[in-house]
Write a protein that holds these residues in place. Structure first.
Motif, mmCIF file in Angstrom:
data_model
loop_
_atom_site.group_PDB
_atom_site.id
_atom_site.type_symbol
_atom_site.label_atom_id
_atom_site.label_comp_id
_atom_site.label_asym_id
_atom_site.label_seq_id
_atom_site.Cartn_x
_atom_site.Cartn_y
_atom_site.Cartn_z
ATOM 1 N N TYR A 108 7.474 6.745 11.456
ATOM 2 C CA TYR A 108 6.597 5.815 10.741
ATOM 3 C C TYR A 108 6.540 6.226 9.271
ATOM 4 O O TYR A 108 6.408 7.414 8.957
ATOM 5 C CB TYR A 108 5.171 5.841 11.316
ATOM 6 C CG TYR A 108 5.093 5.554 12.794
ATOM 7 C CD1 TYR A 108 4.890 4.262 13.265
ATOM 8 C CD2 TYR A 108 5.227 6.587 13.719
ATOM 9 C CE1 TYR A 108 4.818 4.002 14.630
ATOM 10 C CE2 TYR A 108 5.173 6.340 15.077
ATOM 11 C CZ TYR A 108 4.970 5.049 15.535
ATOM 12 O OH TYR A 108 4.912 4.803 16.890
ATOM 13 N N ASN A 146 4.341 0.107 9.311
ATOM 14 C CA ASN A 146 5.520 0.935 9.092
ATOM 15 C C ASN A 146 6.381 0.283 8.012
ATOM 16 O O ASN A 146 6.928 -0.807 8.208
ATOM 17 C CB ASN A 146 6.306 1.060 10.401
ATOM 18 C CG ASN A 146 7.434 2.065 10.320
ATOM 19 O OD1 ASN A 146 7.760 2.575 9.242
ATOM 20 N ND2 ASN A 146 8.047 2.354 11.459
ATOM 21 N N CYS A 168 4.407 10.090 4.652
ATOM 22 C CA CYS A 168 3.588 9.225 3.795
ATOM 23 C C CYS A 168 3.651 9.662 2.341
ATOM 24 O O CYS A 168 4.046 10.782 2.015
ATOM 25 C CB CYS A 168 2.146 9.184 4.280
ATOM 26 S SG CYS A 168 1.416 10.759 4.702
ATOM 27 N N ILE A 188 5.016 10.895 11.214
ATOM 28 C CA ILE A 188 4.613 10.088 10.056
ATOM 29 C C ILE A 188 5.014 10.772 8.754
ATOM 30 O O ILE A 188 4.710 11.950 8.545
ATOM 31 C CB ILE A 188 3.086 9.844 10.043
ATOM 32 C CG1 ILE A 188 2.634 9.150 11.333
ATOM 33 C CG2 ILE A 188 2.683 8.996 8.831
ATOM 34 C CD1 ILE A 188 1.110 9.049 11.471
#
Length: 466
Positions: free
Chosen positions: A251, A5, A223, A221
């Motif tokens: 995350y 993370n 990303c 998440i």
């Protein structure tokens, strides 16, 4: 599964908000041109994350946006004497062509900024009411000094950034680090009605509005490439948490940089390559293989010899699979031997080793290592001399497919031998029966010249593409 993370700078156990479901937002392309090799890395790596989570039994909602209003699109449209929507439509279509060739699955949702103007305006108004946005002459800016955690993700110190700011200073801003949420219309630009006048959204606000619409105010998440960490992702956090008072994403995953021939990729250096450029020289599955050969957080060097190496590795996988498929065509449906049962037990262990690597922060390099160790075992077990049973072949092939499906590899079907090659192989077989070995050798060479090789086996000739 453990994920590194970026927010906490450590690996953490993945604990989804909703049991059995993972929500992922991945930053997508600005659709004004073909995407380049640097863009391809996050598209591939986070496609693999999604595939692995599906393999582990999670329900995944994967959202990837298209930025379809931006200075780059406006400039492109003006240069080509066309419209921004036409540019966006053209390059969204081209994105899907190249992404498919790279083995990247379509997202569950591909939202576009221009289709979410209402959500964007609503979010900006919320920030205004929370004292985190201010309007000046039709522009609206985010007040970074009003958000205490600004810079936490990237580790940037706000005062230091202000002192040597590379960010363009706008005299309308209260602070050099403040950024645009809404931009007043300039002559000839596309624009939408808003409480602040005709204008268009800033870049960062679209991702906040769209991710929260499809995944909720807090999701699992987020990303993207490490280059987006600051300011884009930092600004997303400030906007989203400033509006909701809740954590934005639990995350944060960032892939490392790509250099080209050991230099930073740039048009001025002459080493800027789009995926479309590379496809003229290489099969894009080899490019995918290259990307998977390094851990996603590590920087990688893109060079032709590296793609050649990746292609050779990919060929090894195809040859192992195709050899097993050839044997399967001639296999007996009989009970498995103890040796075959032992091999299938090792196949199960290989899948477990693969999973263990992937569960350790998506370690595709070690996962590939598990696959190659497995195919070495597979090549020993699957020979003409061993005459493996149908069940042993099917079990071993299934283990290989489980692993390669997660990585998005071995997607091509077994090559069908072209009729002209098959005819030459048949003529060669007859020449061998007639003991005309000179003609048989000449026919073998003709097959080689057409790009195919013949391997003589106890079950007949095996033809493969070179």
């Amino acid at each position: 599964m453990k994920i590194y993370n970026t927010m906490t700078r450590k690996k953490e156990e993945l604990k989804p908000i909703k049991d059995g479901h993972v929500g992922i937002y991945a930053c997508g392309p600005t659709v004004y041109n073909y995407f380049h090799i640097g863009n391809a890395r996050p598209f591939i790596m986070f496609d693999v994350l999604r595939r692995f989570l599906l393999h582990k039994g999670y329900d995944v909602t994967f959202v990837q946006n298209f930025t379809d209003i931006d200075d780059k699109l406006i400039n492109k449209a003006n240069a080509e004497n066309t419209t921004v929507p036409e540019i966006a439509e053209r390059f969204i279509k081209e994105y899907f062509t190249d992404a498919e060739a790279l083995g990247v699955m379509k997202a569950d949702v591909h939202p576009r900024a221009t289709e979410h103007i209402g959500e964007i305006i609503k979010l900006i108004k919320k920030l205004e009411s929370n004292g985190l946005a201010y309007a000046v002459n039709g522009d609206v800016y985010y007040n970074t000094q009003g958000f205490a955690d600004y810079g936490h993700l990237s580790g940037q110190n706000l005062e230091d950034r202000e002192a040597g700011a590379r960010i363009n200073v706008d005299e309308q801003k209260r602070n050099p680090m403040d950024f645009a949420l809404w931009k007043a219309q300039k002559p000839g630009e596309p624009a939408w009605k808003s409480p602040w006048g005709m204008g268009r959204p800033g870049w960062h606000i679209e991702c906040s509005a769209m991710s929260m619409k499809y995944l909720g105010e807090t999701f699992d998440i987020h990303c993207g490439g490490v280059d987006l960490m600051f300011p884009h992702h930092e600004n997303e956090i400030a906007q989203s948490e400033g509006a909701t008072g809740k954590p934005f994403a639990n995350y944060w995953m960032h892939n490392g940089h790509i250099n080209v021939d050991n230099q930073k990729m740039s048009k001025s250096a002459g080493n800027f390559f789009t995926v479309r450029d590379i496809a003229k020289e290489f099969d894009l599955e080899a490019v995918r293989m290259f990307m998977l050969s390094a851990h996603y957080r590590s920087p990688v060097n893109f060079a032709r010899e590296m793609i050649e190496q990746a292609k050779a590795s990919l060929d090894r996988l195809y040859n192992a699979r195709n050899n097993a498929l050839f044997l399967l065509e001639h296999a007996e449906d009989r009970p498995m031997t103890d040796a075959e049962l032992s091999f299938l037990s090792r196949a199960d262990q290989a899948v477990l080793a693969f999973d263990a690597a992937m569960e350790d922060d998506l370690n595709t390099a070690d996962a590939l290592g598990a696959i190659f160790e497995y195919i070495r075992d597979m090549n020993i077990a699957y020979t003409d001399a061993n005459a493996p049973s149908k069940a042993a072949l099917e079990g071993g092939l299934n283990a290989l497919k489980i692993m390669t499906d997660v990585l998005g590899l071995l997607t091509k079907e077994l090559d069908t031998t072209p009729p002209e090659v098959a005819d030459l192989v048949e003529q060669r077989q007859q020449a061998k029966k007639d003991k005309d070995f000179a003609r048989a050798d000449a026919l073998r060479q003709q097959v080689l010249d057409l790009g195919y090789a013949i391997e003589d086996t106890a079950k007949g000739p095996k033809v493969r593409k070179n």
